[in-house]
Every structure is written in C-alpha cells, then in structure tokens.
Motif scaffolding. Sequence first.
Motif, PDB file in Angstrom:
ATOM      1  N   VAL A  36       0.825  -1.200   0.000  1.00  0.00           N
ATOM      2  CA  VAL A  36       0.000   0.000   0.000  1.00  0.00           C
ATOM      3  C   VAL A  36       0.864   1.256   0.000  1.00  0.00           C
ATOM      4  O   VAL A  36       0.448   2.309  -0.500  1.00  0.00           O
ATOM      5  N   TRP A  39       3.832   0.889  -4.496  1.00  0.00           N
ATOM      6  CA  TRP A  39       3.066   0.246  -5.556  1.00  0.00           C
ATOM      7  C   TRP A  39       3.929  -0.472  -6.576  1.00  0.00           C
ATOM      8  O   TRP A  39       4.990   0.010  -6.969  1.00  0.00           O
ATOM      9  N   ARG A  42       0.871  -3.220 -11.136  1.00  0.00           N
ATOM     10  CA  ARG A  42      -0.539  -3.576 -11.034  1.00  0.00           C
ATOM     11  C   ARG A  42      -1.293  -2.620 -10.109  1.00  0.00           C
ATOM     12  O   ARG A  42      -2.457  -2.306 -10.345  1.00  0.00           O
ATOM     13  N   ASP A  43      -0.610  -2.148  -9.067  1.00  0.00           N
ATOM     14  CA  ASP A  43      -1.255  -1.238  -8.130  1.00  0.00           C
ATOM     15  C   ASP A  43      -1.466   0.137  -8.758  1.00  0.00           C
ATOM     16  O   ASP A  43      -2.480   0.801  -8.496  1.00  0.00           O
ATOM     17  N   HIS A  47      -5.026   1.851  -9.317  1.00  0.00           N
ATOM     18  CA  HIS A  47      -5.257   3.213  -8.831  1.00  0.00           C
ATOM     19  C   HIS A  47      -5.870   4.085  -9.925  1.00  0.00           C
ATOM     20  O   HIS A  47      -6.872   4.785  -9.701  1.00  0.00           O
ATOM     21  N   PHE A  82      -6.477   0.057  -3.163  1.00  0.00           N
ATOM     22  CA  PHE A  82      -5.416  -0.955  -3.160  1.00  0.00           C
ATOM     23  C   PHE A  82      -5.960  -2.295  -2.687  1.00  0.00           C
ATOM     24  O   PHE A  82      -5.758  -3.331  -3.329  1.00  0.00           O
ATOM     25  N   ARG A  86      -6.114  -5.920  -4.958  1.00  0.00           N
ATOM     26  CA  ARG A  86      -4.853  -6.633  -4.801  1.00  0.00           C
ATOM     27  C   ARG A  86      -4.952  -8.117  -5.160  1.00  0.00           C
ATOM     28  O   ARG A  86      -3.955  -8.731  -5.556  1.00  0.00           O
TER      29      ARG A  86
END
Length: 239
Positions: A36, A39, A42-43, A47, A82, A86
Amino acid sequence: MTLKERLIALLEWTDGEVERWLDGLGADERAAAGRVDGWAARDLLAHLAEWEGVQAGQFADTLAGRESPTLPDDDTVNAQFFERNRALAWDELAAKAAANRAAMLAGLRALPDATVEAPPGPDTRPVQSDVLYGKVYHTLRHLSENMIARGEREAADALMEEGARRMAAIDDAPVFQGTVQYNLACHYALNDQPQRALSVLAGALAARPEMAEYAAQDPDFATLRDDPAFRELLNTKTV
C-alpha cells in the motif's frame, strides 16, 4: 473544435499512452505484488482505474442532475482501492481498467457542451478541471514516475513535455498556461533537473506571479530550496 472535442481528443491521447505503458511491461512487472506504501505496476493500474471509475460516475451524476457521493480523504480512499484490487488476476485488472477508461470517455461524450464549458461554481462540476487534472495530469505524473523507476527518464521527460504541450492547447488564459508550466517544472525538480526546473518555473511565475508564495513551500521543489537562483526567482515575484 469545441472545448469538449478538445478534451475528448486529450483523453484519447492519454488513454493511448496508458496502453503504450502497459505494452512495455514485462511479465515479471505484471506479476509483481506491491504494498500500500510501495506500488507495483498492477497497483498503479488499479489506482488509475479506480479514479477513472469515480470520474465516470461523477459525469453520470452531473448528466442526471444529482449529487455525487463524498469520498474520504485521498490517503484513505487510495488504501481502499489498493485492497479492493490486490487479489485480482492481471487480466481481470487490465479488463477493469480498460472498461473504466472507456466509461470515463463515454461519460464526457454524453455531457452537453454547455455543461463542459461552464466555469466551476457552487452548483456546477468543474468538468475541465476533472479532465485536465483529475485524469490527464494525474495519469501522466504516475506513468512518468514509473518510467523513472524503470530507468527511463528520457521517456518520462518526453511524456510530461508532450502532455504539457497538449494541455496548453486547451486554454490560452495566462492563469492556465502558468499552471501547466508550473506542473512541468515540478516534474523536473523532482527528477534532479534543477536548471530545466528553474527555466520552466520562471515562465510559470511570469504568467502567475502569485504562485511564488506557494512554490516556496511546495515539497516538489525541496531540492531547490537552498539554490540561490531559486530564492532569487521567488523573491522577484513576491516583492
């Protein structure tokens, strides 16, 4: 071209840059799990997708004449985004992101020209600001940060410079032009290019002298704070 047509073209270009970035990711980068507070690719994609979904919803609310829900503060909502994404497989996440990009673009297309052109106010959504800052600048800044982390600084510079050029074509008002240049100066300052930062910032403050006071405490310019040229530039705008 109308303002809406120009904004649509800018959104389409921005979405194309997202696709280009996605195409350049290797299998290891797509598979990497982030945190978190740190990143992975993928994060970042999640987002961007979540905020595009929010903006698509806000455009739909505007079209329907209803109030959009109030969101928590950015740190809280980003942490929620997030956690929500995930566990998604990469293909699921990529499909969600593509759908939300398309939904935001469709939402903008559906808005009447008069709504898009209306200035921000207590009873109007700032559609131009939503597109330019909430989507375009937000996306480009995150993509450039990822590029720099991958050792692609020249590509990141080129992306931010082209984005600034395209954004500047939307509105020739000095206040807007100054803001575009200010944001580009921030990019250079954050990425160890002090001379370019100072040069672009000088142009920004020529258009918006009142920004000098903000620049003096802006964390984006922390690396320049002890630079005599930076202090002199700010002093000439605040006297």
